[in-house]
Design a protein around this motif. Structure first.
Motif, PDB file in Angstrom:
ATOM      1  N   LEU A 136       2.297   1.726  -3.524  1.00  0.00           N
ATOM      2  CA  LEU A 136       1.314   2.256  -4.472  1.00  0.00           C
ATOM      3  C   LEU A 136       0.957   3.703  -4.167  1.00  0.00           C
ATOM      4  O   LEU A 136       0.828   4.528  -5.079  1.00  0.00           O
ATOM      5  CB  LEU A 136       0.060   1.384  -4.473  1.00  0.00           C
ATOM      6  N   GLU A 145      -7.860  -3.702   0.354  1.00  0.00           N
ATOM      7  CA  GLU A 145      -7.975  -4.458  -0.888  1.00  0.00           C
ATOM      8  C   GLU A 145      -7.013  -5.645  -0.918  1.00  0.00           C
ATOM      9  O   GLU A 145      -7.357  -6.723  -1.391  1.00  0.00           O
ATOM     10  CB  GLU A 145      -7.727  -3.562  -2.104  1.00  0.00           C
ATOM     11  N   SER A 165      -7.097   2.176   2.163  1.00  0.00           N
ATOM     12  CA  SER A 165      -7.916   1.551   1.133  1.00  0.00           C
ATOM     13  C   SER A 165      -7.148   0.447   0.416  1.00  0.00           C
ATOM     14  O   SER A 165      -7.665  -0.652   0.191  1.00  0.00           O
ATOM     15  CB  SER A 165      -8.374   2.613   0.133  1.00  0.00           C
ATOM     16  N   TYR A 166      -5.896   0.724   0.066  1.00  0.00           N
ATOM     17  CA  TYR A 166      -5.062  -0.292  -0.580  1.00  0.00           C
ATOM     18  C   TYR A 166      -4.843  -1.487   0.342  1.00  0.00           C
ATOM     19  O   TYR A 166      -4.908  -2.633  -0.091  1.00  0.00           O
ATOM     20  CB  TYR A 166      -3.710   0.284  -0.987  1.00  0.00           C
ATOM     21  N   ALA A 189       0.831  -1.206   0.000  1.00  0.00           N
ATOM     22  CA  ALA A 189       0.000   0.000   0.000  1.00  0.00           C
ATOM     23  C   ALA A 189       0.861   1.250   0.000  1.00  0.00           C
ATOM     24  O   ALA A 189       0.568   2.216  -0.720  1.00  0.00           O
ATOM     25  CB  ALA A 189      -0.940  -0.011   1.203  1.00  0.00           C
ATOM     26  N   TYR A 207      -7.873  -7.720  -4.705  1.00  0.00           N
ATOM     27  CA  TYR A 207      -6.437  -7.865  -4.959  1.00  0.00           C
ATOM     28  C   TYR A 207      -5.726  -8.749  -3.945  1.00  0.00           C
ATOM     29  O   TYR A 207      -4.506  -8.823  -3.939  1.00  0.00           O
ATOM     30  CB  TYR A 207      -5.754  -6.493  -5.002  1.00  0.00           C
TER      31      TYR A 207
END
Length: 126
Positions: free
Chosen positions: A83, A113, A109-110, A80, A119
């Motif tokens: 990204l 996921e 949020s990442y 995360a 993901y």
């Protein structure tokens, strides 16, 4: 614990994480051929065993040093952050860098996921 038991623990943890040999090699900093030799119980350096066991959250005896859940959370956070740094870098190039609050929202949020979203099967991809 004898060496064969340690190898079995490494193999078991690898399966629990659903990580490929290739990704295990990249993420632990060890070559693919060396990982394959280790998993076949062939001679490898102690530093290789240390790198692999540390990455998998195990010690030299094959004991769990970090739970699967914590290991997954750590990896999700690392991915995360990576990204989010790309998003932040791109935004900064456009003179629209994100403030800390929005950046933390993106990171959270990442992480979500990677842990439970669409993901999650990409968590251990290097």
């Amino acid at each position: 614990m004898i060496r064969l038991e340690l190898i079995n623990q490494i193999i078991a943890r690898k399966k629990e994480l659903n990580i490929t040999v290739e990704n295990l090699a990249k993420l632990s900093g060890v070559g693919v051929r060396t990982i394959n030799r280790l998993l076949k119980n062939e001679d490898v350096k102690l530093s290789t065993i240390e790198s692999v066991t540390n990455f998998l959250g195990l010690d030299f005896a094959g004991n769990e040093q970090m739970s699967l859940q914590k290991l997954k959370k750590q990896r999700a956070h690392e991915k995360a952050l990576f990204l989010a740094s790309i998003v932040q870098g791109t935004s900064a190039l456009e003179m629209q860098g994100l403030d800390d609050e929005n950046l933390n929202k993106i990171i959270a949020s990442y992480e979500k996921e990677f842990l439970s979203g669409s993901y999650q099967d990409r968590l251990w991809v290097a």
